[in-house]
Design a protein around this motif. Structure first.
Motif, PDB file in Angstrom:
ATOM      1  N   UNK A 166       0.817  -1.216   0.000  1.00 24.16           N
ATOM      2  CA  UNK A 166       0.000   0.000   0.000  1.00 24.16           C
ATOM      3  C   UNK A 166       0.853   1.270   0.000  1.00 24.16           C
ATOM      4  N   UNK A 167       2.137   1.114  -0.332  1.00 20.02           N
ATOM      5  CA  UNK A 167       3.008   2.268  -0.583  1.00 20.02           C
ATOM      6  C   UNK A 167       2.955   2.684  -2.053  1.00 20.02           C
ATOM      7  N   UNK A 168       2.165   1.972  -2.848  1.00 21.41           N
ATOM      8  CA  UNK A 168       2.007   2.285  -4.277  1.00 21.41           C
ATOM      9  C   UNK A 168       0.526   2.224  -4.636  1.00 21.41           C
ATOM     10  N   UNK A 169       0.182   2.890  -5.725  1.00 19.15           N
ATOM     11  CA  UNK A 169      -1.228   2.942  -6.129  1.00 19.15           C
ATOM     12  C   UNK A 169      -1.731   1.583  -6.599  1.00 19.15           C
ATOM     13  N   UNK A 170      -0.829   0.745  -7.157  1.00 20.31           N
ATOM     14  CA  UNK A 170      -1.218  -0.596  -7.582  1.00 20.31           C
ATOM     15  C   UNK A 170      -0.027  -1.535  -7.431  1.00 20.31           C
ATOM     16  N   UNK A 171      -0.110  -2.397  -6.461  1.00 13.45           N
ATOM     17  CA  UNK A 171       0.975  -3.362  -6.227  1.00 13.45           C
ATOM     18  C   UNK A 171       1.197  -4.227  -7.467  1.00 13.45           C
ATOM     19  N   UNK A 172       0.152  -4.736  -8.040  1.00 15.55           N
ATOM     20  CA  UNK A 172       0.266  -5.627  -9.196  1.00 15.55           C
ATOM     21  C   UNK A 172       0.862  -4.912 -10.406  1.00 15.55           C
ATOM     22  N   UNK A 173       0.407  -3.700 -10.669  1.00 17.21           N
ATOM     23  CA  UNK A 173       0.867  -2.965 -11.853  1.00 17.21           C
ATOM     24  C   UNK A 173       2.321  -2.539 -11.746  1.00 17.21           C
ATOM     25  N   UNK A 174       2.845  -2.400 -10.516  1.00 19.29           N
ATOM     26  CA  UNK A 174       4.189  -1.861 -10.342  1.00 19.29           C
ATOM     27  C   UNK A 174       5.246  -2.899  -9.975  1.00 19.29           C
ATOM     28  N   UNK A 175       4.889  -4.171  -9.994  1.00 21.17           N
ATOM     29  CA  UNK A 175       5.852  -5.203  -9.600  1.00 21.17           C
ATOM     30  C   UNK A 175       7.078  -5.255 -10.504  1.00 21.17           C
ATOM     31  N   UNK A 176       6.930  -4.786 -11.741  1.00 23.83           N
ATOM     32  CA  UNK A 176       8.058  -4.783 -12.672  1.00 23.83           C
ATOM     33  C   UNK A 176       8.518  -3.361 -12.993  1.00 23.83           C
ATOM     34  N   UNK A 177       8.118  -2.431 -12.139  1.00 26.71           N
ATOM     35  CA  UNK A 177       8.507  -1.028 -12.308  1.00 26.71           C
ATOM     36  C   UNK A 177       9.540  -0.668 -11.246  1.00 26.71           C
ATOM     37  N   UNK A 178      10.644  -0.040 -11.668  1.00 24.59           N
ATOM     38  CA  UNK A 178      11.699   0.345 -10.734  1.00 24.59           C
ATOM     39  C   UNK A 178      11.113   1.221  -9.629  1.00 24.59           C
ATOM     40  N   UNK A 179      11.431   0.844  -8.415  1.00 27.72           N
ATOM     41  CA  UNK A 179      11.000   1.440  -7.145  1.00 27.72           C
ATOM     42  C   UNK A 179      10.094   0.503  -6.356  1.00 27.72           C
ATOM     43  N   UNK A 180       9.550  -0.551  -7.032  1.00 25.20           N
ATOM     44  CA  UNK A 180       8.666  -1.474  -6.310  1.00 25.20           C
ATOM     45  C   UNK A 180       8.913  -2.931  -6.701  1.00 25.20           C
ATOM     46  N   UNK A 181      10.029  -3.196  -7.369  1.00 22.15           N
ATOM     47  CA  UNK A 181      10.321  -4.575  -7.770  1.00 22.15           C
ATOM     48  C   UNK A 181      10.687  -5.412  -6.548  1.00 22.15           C
ATOM     49  N   UNK A 182      10.454  -6.709  -6.600  1.00 17.59           N
ATOM     50  CA  UNK A 182      10.763  -7.564  -5.450  1.00 17.59           C
ATOM     51  C   UNK A 182      12.211  -7.483  -4.981  1.00 17.59           C
ATOM     52  N   UNK A 183      13.172  -7.367  -5.898  1.00 17.01           N
ATOM     53  CA  UNK A 183      14.579  -7.318  -5.481  1.00 17.01           C
ATOM     54  C   UNK A 183      14.882  -6.029  -4.731  1.00 17.01           C
ATOM     55  N   UNK A 184      14.304  -4.906  -5.160  1.00 19.83           N
ATOM     56  CA  UNK A 184      14.502  -3.643  -4.441  1.00 19.83           C
ATOM     57  C   UNK A 184      13.857  -3.700  -3.058  1.00 19.83           C
ATOM     58  N   UNK A 185      12.646  -4.229  -3.008  1.00 21.55           N
ATOM     59  CA  UNK A 185      11.949  -4.337  -1.731  1.00 21.55           C
ATOM     60  C   UNK A 185      12.740  -5.225  -0.771  1.00 21.55           C
ATOM     61  N   UNK A 186      13.271  -6.321  -1.282  1.00 24.40           N
ATOM     62  CA  UNK A 186      14.073  -7.219  -0.447  1.00 24.40           C
ATOM     63  C   UNK A 186      15.292  -6.507   0.116  1.00 24.40           C
ATOM     64  N   UNK A 187      15.982  -5.763  -0.722  1.00 24.47           N
ATOM     65  CA  UNK A 187      17.214  -5.118  -0.269  1.00 24.47           C
ATOM     66  C   UNK A 187      16.932  -3.956   0.690  1.00 24.47           C
ATOM     67  N   UNK A 188      15.849  -3.217   0.456  1.00 24.05           N
ATOM     68  CA  UNK A 188      15.507  -2.163   1.404  1.00 24.05           C
ATOM     69  C   UNK A 188      15.038  -2.764   2.728  1.00 24.05           C
ATOM     70  N   UNK A 189      14.318  -3.863   2.671  1.00 16.85           N
ATOM     71  CA  UNK A 189      13.918  -4.559   3.891  1.00 16.85           C
ATOM     72  C   UNK A 189      15.141  -5.002   4.678  1.00 16.85           C
TER      73      UNK A 189
END
Length: 271
Positions: A166-189
């Motif tokens: 819920x930090x993005x307007x659409x989780x599904x639409x942004x999964x492959x968009x830089x700033x919300x990709x799984x690898x970025x989320x993992x590393x920021x976590x």
């Protein structure tokens, strides 16, 4: 007697000289004790020091470079121990840390501008994305090896990742968009967990509620589409977790004349 508090704001200003009138408007109306800026986009010698002094912000720490990046801390309170780390040895001005005076003892602030990462989330074709991931890895190692989060510490700034659904307007639409990709989320976590940081914004706003700090310039009507992302963050150490008093995300600033695409985010702490 009201307990003493400290108001600290983070804001990616997207050129401090261009938007100094907006900064002045904000400081006059909201009057935080400390303002942490990112993307100042000017050399230290070009920073509008006199403008801040005229507004009562006499204590300034800056780490700038010509035309790009740049971070700064301006304060009504004295600052000490200004330090700058060159993450990834790129020569980029993306970090500055200071100590700010507070009644309960000094608070260390780490102000960051994490690389945006370009458009393609593929390290084989996009060196900017590789730089972003390497930067996050180094942040994590630095936090662990230096014990960065011990004591009264805050890490804040434009971290250029929206980690939660819920930090993005659409989780599904942004999964492959830089700033919300799984690898970025993992590393920021990993960065969050390395310091056992408390997410100050989500302390006040539940994780299942939408929360944004950035809206693209590309939207014809950003407010109507509301396709935002939470790219700006304020993290506090465990020692400060009980001091959090309030949060203000100044959404109205996105409608100001010639605005930044980010809005100011302020937390208030009991000191």
């Amino acid at each position: 007697m009201k307990a003493a508090t400290l108001k600290i704001t983070t804001w990616n200003i997207n050129s401090v000289r261009l938007r100094m009138p907006l900064v002045a408007q904000f400081l006059k109306s909201k009057a935080p004790d400390v303002l942490c800026l990112q993307e100042t986009k000017c050399r230290d010698s070009e920073f509008p020091m006199k403008d801040f002094h005229a507004l009562g912000y006499n204590h300034v720490a800056i780490n700038g470079q010509k035309g790009y990046h740049g971070v700064a801390v301006v304060s009504k309170r004295p600052l000490r121990l200004s330090q700058k780390r060159d993450f990834c040895d790129k020569g980029d001005a993306r970090h500055i840390s200071v100590e700010v005076e507070a009644d309960g003892g000094p608070i260390t602030l780490h102000n960051f501008y994490v690389p945006a990462g370009g458009d393609e989330p593929d390290v084989t074709i996009n060196p900017k994305f590789l730089h972003k991931l390497d930067f996050l890895d180094e942040m994590r190692e630095w936090i662990v090896s230096q014990g960065v989060s011990r004591g009264r510490v805050m890490l804040l700034g434009d971290l250029n990742i929206a980690p939660l659904e819920h930090d993005v307007w659409s989780h599904k639409a942004l999964l492959k968009v830089v700033s919300h990709t799984p690898i970025e989320v993992e590393k920021l976590t990993n960065v969050f967990e390395a310091g056992a940081w408390i997410d100050a914004m989500r302390h006040f706003v539940p994780r299942d509620e939408k929360l944004y700090t950035w809206w693209s310039y590309r939207a014809a009507d950003w407010e109507a589409s509301n396709r935002g992302r939470r790219l700006d963050h304020i993290l506090v150490s465990e020692a400060l977790g009980g001091a959090l008093q309030s949060l203000d995300v100044l959404r109205e600033a996105r409608n100001w004349e010639r605005p930044s695409d980010h809005v100011p985010v302020t937390v208030e702490l009991s000191t």
